[in-house]
Design an enzyme around this catalytic site. Structure first.
Site, PDB file in Angstrom:
ATOM      1  CG  ASP A 184      72.065 -70.251 -41.482  1.00  0.00           C
ATOM      2  OD1 ASP A 184      71.394 -69.841 -40.510  1.00  0.00           O
ATOM      3  OD2 ASP A 184      71.818 -71.314 -42.075  1.00  0.00           O
ATOM      4  CB  SER A 185      70.594 -64.938 -42.370  1.00  0.00           C
ATOM      5  OG  SER A 185      70.206 -65.842 -43.364  1.00  0.00           O
TER       6      SER A 185
END
Lengths: 253, 76
Positions: free
Chosen positions: B35-36
């Protein structure tokens, strides 16, 4: 009653707005818990130095004063960067700096809104944002945002202040969700009326009226807030995040 | 160690995915499910390991092992 948490010893905690009021009491309670207390000051290096000395005498494992204005973002960032480089990661943050300018909404000027929002909300987010990378390298990260019960219940003449404090609650919950997977926590405290220089200025008649509205019938003491700050910064609250806890003697139930 | 080999080693250690399953075209998000926030941490590790600073706005363009390798080569 003063509480102590052994895991706060040597923990590097930054407290904004620590030169007076509740922030000052928070810094001192952290010093008594042997934390490394870091605070910023805008002017007057002599009084900042005096506070460093006082914090060390109270038991702080270290105390550092950083010179930056909450709205001077470049100075804030460079000051924090050089601190982290010299001392290591900040793992506790108490976003306490705040201002108010009470007046009827019809008299509020755009500049008044900027003034309150910039310090209470924007600078808090800018500072927290800048510390994110530092947090990813730190252990047992806990952020405590000083909201206000007014941000939950509203108050006459405090529309802007209430909006800024309600904003902090949304920020707290979002940040808690964002960083929860890294075991970092973020909570908000919503004090009601707490005895400080600010409440001492309120006229006697108004003080009586305020107290009538509080089920417990009296103002809180700064230690009622500092005890909760210590709890939220320590591992004693390790499974609590995204929470807003009122310290208001029942004012807003 | 070649830059790409080193990048794969860092990614493998961080994701616990065996290095033999990570190729030049492996995509961080699609193939490794990062994920980010994982990406930010990954780039921080790259910065430490390679002694460089990767600008925040650049990280969005670094989608594969190859992207990172090529970017790091331009930094040296």
């Amino acid at each position: 009653m003063n509480v102590t948490y052994s895991d706060l010893e040597n923990k590097i905690v930054l407290v904004t707005g620590a030169t007076r009021g509740i922030g000052n009491a928070i810094a001192k309670s952290l010093a008594k818990n042997k934390a490394h207390v870091v605070f910023n000051y805008r002017s007057n290096p002599e009084s900042a130095e005096a506070l460093v000395k006082e914090l060390k005498e109270l038991g702080a494992s270290n105390a550092t004063a950083l010179s930056f204005d909450m709205t001077d973002y470049e100075s804030m960032k460079s000051s924090l960067d050089s601190f982290v480089k010299d001392h290591g990661s900040i793992s506790g943050l108490v976003n306490n700096a705040g201002v108010s300018k009470d007046q009827l909404m019809m008299r509020v000027k755009p500049d008044d809104i900027d003034f309150i929002m910039d310090i209470n909300l924007k600078s808090t987010m800018v500072l927290t944002n800048h510390l994110c990378r530092n947090f990813l390298k730190a252990k047992d990260v806990s952020v405590v945002n000083m909201s206000s019960v007014v941000g939950m219940m509203g108050n006459t003449s405090q529309s802007v202040y209430a909006a800024s404090k309600a904003g902090l609650i949304g920020f707290t919950k979002s940040f808690a969700k964002e960083l929860g997977s890294r075991k970092m926590r973020c909570n908000a405290i919503a004090p009601g009326f707490i005895e400080t220089e600010m409440t001492a200025d309120i006229a006697d008649k108004a003080q009586e009226d305020y107290k009538k509205a509080i089920p417990m019938g009296e103002y809180g003491k700064t230690e009622d807030v500092t005890n909760l700050v210590l709890f939220l910064l320590s591992g004693a609250s390790s499974y609590i995040t995204g929470e807003v806890i009122k310290v208001d003697g029942g004012l807003y139930i | 160690m070649e830059t790409q080999e080193k990048v794969i080693k860092i990614v493998s250690e961080a994701t616990k995915v065996d290095a033999s399953n990570i190729k030049a075209e492996t995509n961080f998000i699609d193939d490794l499910n990062l994920d980010s926030l994982d990406m930010v941490e990954m780039m921080m590790k790259m910065e430490e390991e390679f002694g460089v600073e990767i600008p925040e706005d650049k990280t969005e363009d670094l989608k594969t092992i190859n992207d990172v390798t090529n970017f790091l080569k331009t930094m040296n």
